[in-house]
Enzyme design. Sequence first.
Site, PDB file in Angstrom:
ATOM      1  N   HIS A 113      -5.946   4.296   0.933  1.00 15.13           N
ATOM      2  CA  HIS A 113      -5.544   5.029  -0.065  1.00 15.13           C
ATOM      3  C   HIS A 113      -6.506   6.175  -0.527  1.00 15.13           C
ATOM      4  CE1 HIS A 113      -1.430   3.011   0.203  1.00 15.13           C
ATOM      5  NE2 HIS A 113      -1.224   4.597   0.740  1.00 15.13           N
TER       6      HIS A 113
ATOM      7  N   SER B  32      -0.293  -1.675   2.826  1.00 16.62           N
ATOM      8  CA  SER B  32       0.169  -2.398   1.463  1.00 16.62           C
ATOM      9  C   SER B  32       1.269  -3.724   2.520  1.00 16.62           C
ATOM     10  CB  SER B  32       1.315  -1.172   1.314  1.00 16.62           C
ATOM     11  OG  SER B  32       0.725   0.282   0.526  1.00 16.62           O
TER      12      SER B  32
ATOM     13  N   GLY C  28       2.664   3.948  -3.059  1.00 13.40           N
ATOM     14  CA  GLY C  28       2.149   3.260  -3.763  1.00 13.40           C
ATOM     15  C   GLY C  28       1.565   2.209  -3.097  1.00 13.40           C
ATOM     16  N   ALA C  29       1.429   0.864  -3.586  1.00 12.31           N
ATOM     17  CA  ALA C  29       0.720  -0.264  -3.489  1.00 12.31           C
ATOM     18  C   ALA C  29      -0.430   0.491  -3.001  1.00 12.31           C
ATOM     19  CB  ALA C  29       2.273  -0.972  -3.001  1.00 12.31           C
TER      20      ALA C  29
END
Length: 281
Positions: free
Chosen positions: A36, A187, A30-31
């Site tokens: 990504h 992140s 995530g983040a």
Amino acid sequence: MLLIKSRKQLKDHLSPLKKNGSLGLVPTMGALHIGHASLVERAVKENSSVVVSIFVNPTQFNNPEDLDNYPQTLTADIEILEKISDQIIVFAPNIQEMYTEKVVSDTYDFDGLDKVMEGAFREGHFNGVGTIVETLLNLVQPNKAYFGEKDYQQLQIIRKLAEIRNIPVEIIGCPIVREANGLAFSSRNERLSKKIRNEASFIYKTLITAKKKFGTKSATHVIEWASQQFKEHPDLELEYIQIAQADTLEPIINKHQDKKYRAFIAVYAEGVRLIDNIALN
């Protein structure tokens, strides 16, 4: 966009999809950022269906404070993914769903890939990575799985994982995506002040110069030169810089024309740990 939080629901949903073209997997914690997104965009381009997993895996953190500080931004992550494709399947399980019993990692023999660099400074880290990636690969059963080259050592270890566990998947490494100043997207960058985030571009600038020097100088000279550069930089603390063979990750002893080498680096800035690497030849 489909959000799934249970393993059973994911398996039931994927079962018919596997009969109709290739399936891609992009594992994340995530983040999500542009780095990504580049992985997901490639996966969408190369597969008829794509699963993006979002799970902050506790067993790969050897620093409890680092785990506590890791951002969890599921709503924002989904918004980023929706801009890429509304057909992405998001798998966002909780800890109990992924670790049905004790939250502990398996133990792997990665043939020494996990003993150097990150492995030397983060005990047990790659056992945690291996545990969750193996779980995801067996659950999703993708044709292709995508990982960024910023975590190049991790990429090599996951390739070894697929080999030793006989998992029929193509592991695809994708190029590092950088901020405008050269800092590798992470992140963790969000935890840096604006001033230090700009100064952290020094990491990539040092790697670029190291690559130039590697053409004519010994590996020892390049490492000593780079180490000295960080000693003279008050805001960046060098943890390690290593030159290793790209495939085995073995530290260089003597330079050979027929072997590929990379430089790997880890640096602390305002207590935030940043890693990067670059191909040298």
